[in-house]
Design a protein around this motif. Structure first.
Motif, mmCIF file in Angstrom:
data_model
loop_
_atom_site.group_PDB
_atom_site.id
_atom_site.type_symbol
_atom_site.label_atom_id
_atom_site.label_comp_id
_atom_site.label_asym_id
_atom_site.label_seq_id
_atom_site.Cartn_x
_atom_site.Cartn_y
_atom_site.Cartn_z
ATOM 1 N N VAL A 266 -5.341 2.045 2.789
ATOM 2 C CA VAL A 266 -6.094 3.270 3.080
ATOM 3 C C VAL A 266 -5.501 4.452 2.311
ATOM 4 N N THR A 267 -4.193 4.554 2.304
ATOM 5 C CA THR A 267 -3.533 5.642 1.579
ATOM 6 C C THR A 267 -3.804 5.546 0.080
ATOM 7 N N LEU A 268 -3.719 4.345 -0.466
ATOM 8 C CA LEU A 268 -3.981 4.171 -1.898
ATOM 9 C C LEU A 268 -5.420 4.524 -2.258
ATOM 10 N N ILE A 269 -6.353 4.163 -1.401
ATOM 11 C CA ILE A 269 -7.753 4.513 -1.666
ATOM 12 C C ILE A 269 -7.914 6.029 -1.672
ATOM 13 N N ARG A 270 -7.311 6.686 -0.711
ATOM 14 C CA ARG A 270 -7.403 8.157 -0.664
ATOM 15 C C ARG A 270 -6.755 8.796 -1.889
ATOM 16 N N LEU A 271 -5.599 8.295 -2.278
ATOM 17 C CA LEU A 271 -4.884 8.866 -3.420
ATOM 18 C C LEU A 271 -5.566 8.564 -4.750
ATOM 19 N N CYS B 216 -17.484 5.439 5.044
ATOM 20 C CA CYS B 216 -16.157 5.847 5.521
ATOM 21 C C CYS B 216 -15.867 7.333 5.336
ATOM 22 N N GLY B 217 -16.613 8.002 4.487
ATOM 23 C CA GLY B 217 -16.397 9.428 4.295
ATOM 24 C C GLY B 217 -15.306 9.770 3.291
#
Length: 94
Positions: free
Chosen positions: A66-71, A16-17
């Motif tokens: 998705v936002t939680l994974i990024r954060l 996913c990068g």
């Protein structure tokens, strides 16, 4: 089926990068599988026309995940992430 789905999530996460913290990475495929199971359960009991509520929930919940994974990789999130990882370990019996 569960192992296949978890392997699928593992592959997606690898490609996913997004940088996933090392302490969270081994658990995230399982967490996503649990998330998927929750959505399936909701879909099964959703009595809205054409499961419209499930579609809306999927749309919103996916953005949240998705936002939680990024954060999760931010230094400020480290204490919270540690608590989340510990909770996952307890739930999994690790």
């Amino acid at each position: 089926i569960r192992k296949i789905d978890i392997a699928w999530f593992r592959r997606i996460l690898a490609d996913c990068g997004v940088r996933i913290p090392r302490d969270l990475a081994p658990h995230l495929p399982d967490v996503l599988w649990f998330f998927q199971m929750g959505l399936i359960l909701f879909w099964v009991i959703d009595e809205s026309p054409q499961q419209a509520r499930t579609r809306r929930l999927l749309e919103i919940a996916t953005k949240i995940v998705v936002t939680l994974i990024r954060l999760s990789g931010l230094p400020l999130m480290r204490p919270l992430r540690r608590s989340v990882v510990r909770s996952i370990e307890i739930a999994k019996g690790d």
